[in-house]
Design an enzyme around this catalytic site. Structure first.
Site, short mmCIF file in Angstrom:
data_model
loop_
_atom_site.label_atom_id
_atom_site.label_comp_id
_atom_site.label_asym_id
_atom_site.label_seq_id
_atom_site.Cartn_x
_atom_site.Cartn_y
_atom_site.Cartn_z
N ASP A 74 0.79 -1.01 0.00
CA ASP A 74 0.04 0.07 -0.03
C ASP A 74 0.78 1.19 -0.08
O ASP A 74 1.83 1.23 0.64
CB ASP A 74 -0.87 -0.03 1.32
CG ASP A 74 -0.22 0.02 2.56
OD1 ASP A 74 0.61 -0.85 2.81
OD2 ASP A 74 -0.67 0.72 3.35
N GLU A 133 -0.07 -1.49 5.56
CA GLU A 133 0.92 -0.92 6.46
C GLU A 133 0.96 0.55 6.94
O GLU A 133 1.06 0.63 7.81
CB GLU A 133 2.28 -1.07 5.86
CG GLU A 133 3.58 -1.03 6.96
CD GLU A 133 4.16 0.39 6.90
OE1 GLU A 133 4.94 0.65 7.71
OE2 GLU A 133 3.96 1.28 6.09
#
Length: 380
Positions: A74, A133
């Site tokens: 991400d 994350e």
């Protein structure tokens, strides 16, 4: 050849806008396909939402130990950022590759996946590519119990966050919270007849800021961090609807980055005691349903420097450095360390370029990363 392939793959990955709020499935599918073509055994682990997934892959012998290369898929949003070009269309200029995620951290992921097909691992090499994350290491927290249940525990792990290819052996933890305040609305001409949630939010923030001084005094004498103490940051304060209305609701987003876990306990206990003994009695004396509730967004453990750390020693040797460092930013590394792995953080690009407009990774950083990965993966 490996550099050209890495740049080509990175170009594809940047074109996949895997902002944390959106799906990462296209990227996971592409990475799984490439690793399978390199001979890896892959496992796509869906998130509960069904629109995101972790990817676990293994290449080489099916045996205990070995190496883990890990990165998050991400990226942070580009909303309201002033980019010189399309952030999801990689651009090369002056020896740099520009685009959202180039350094944080698709550059490392691309290099690791390309090298999977170039080396013949003598021991297992594992890959963990996670989701979310940037919003609390959610994917990694879901992955860890899966690995434990399957008895999978590599000996050492490299988390490829952007460190300028410096070897990082420690970082602070990161604890993120949103505290919600519920008061009693009323006319602004008579503030005493309501419970102003915004005012109590300000009192709460003031107490957190007072705790900063206590944390500075608690800094370990030998702390190598900069700053050397546990920090508290107020990220957002919001509340109310109009000038002449007593605010009925408010919110405070805040975080702390503990040097040691005892500091995290100290902050939580101190602010909870302040709420229970001072704030809530005052609020509920006027309105019995008034409340203060703290939502935990994420509590990520730090990476603790260890006297014995094989991963640190191996990477220092490969990169020709005689020291390992600490950083203030957080990663997923501590979660893997808690499993018993020797862990370091090391990857191409610099954290100073992450999360900003015109994020970039220098091409020579990717070259250094590839040069490290080949012997590391072969000798895993």
């Amino acid at each position: 050849m490996s550099l050209r392939e890495t740049v080509e793959l990175l170009d594809q990955l940047i074109a996949m806008p895997t902002v944390s709020a959106d799906s990462n499935m296209a990227m996971i599918a592409e990475l799984a396909h490439r690793l399978e073509a390199a001979g890896a055994r892959t496992d796509v682990m869906l998130a509960p939402c069904g629109t995101k997934a972790n990817l676990w892959a293994s290449i080489g012998p099916d045996a205990p130990g070995g190496l883990l290369l890990s990165g998050h898929t991400d990226v942070v949003p580009v909303t309201d950022q002033d980019w010189s070009s399309d952030p999801f269309q990689m651009r090369e200029a002056d020896g740099r590759l520009y685009g959202r995620g180039t350094c944080d951290m698709k550059g490392f992921i691309a290099a690791a996946v390309v090298m999977a097909s170039k080396v013949q691992a003598q021991k297992p090499v594992h890959f963990a590519f996670t989701y979310d994350e940037e919003v609390g290491c959610i994917g990694a927290q879901a992955l860890i119990p899966e690995l434990q249940a399957r008895g999978l525990q590599p000996k050492m792990a490299v988390i490829g966050e952007p460190t300028g290819m410096r070897v990082i052996e420690g970082h602070k933890g990161c604890c993120e919270y949103t505290t919600h305040f519920t008061g009693l609305e009323g006319h602004g001409s008579d503030p005493g007849r309501g419970v102003n949630a915004a005012e109590y939010a300000v009192r709460y923030v003031t107490r957190l800021m007072e705790l900063r001084g206590d944390l500075m005094a608690r800094a370990p004498a030998a702390s190598r961090y900069q700053p050397p103490w546990t920090t508290i940051n107020i990220g957002r304060v919001s509340g109310g609807v109009a000038h002449n209305v007593i605010a009925g609701k408010a919110e405070v987003d805040w975080e702390m980055r503990p040097v040691v876990q005892d500091d995290a306990h100290f902050v939580r206990q101190s602010i909870e005691a302040f709420v229970e003994t001072e704030m809530l009695p005052m609020m509920r004396a006027i309105h019995a349903q008034a409340d203060i509730r703290t939502e935990t967004i994420g509590e990520i453990v730090g990476l603790e420097p260890m006297d014995v750390n094989t991963a640190r020693d191996v990477l220092m040797d490969l990169l020709g450095t005689n020291s390992a460092e600490l950083v203030p930013f957080g990663t997923e590394a501590g979660l893997f360390q808690q499993m018993g792995m020797d862990v370091v953080v090391c990857g191409p690009g610099h954290i100073a370029q992450a999360h900003k407009p015109d994020e970039f990774v220098a091409i020579d950083q990717l070259e250094t990363c590839l040069a490290m990965l080949e012997p590391l993966m072969t000798g895993a």
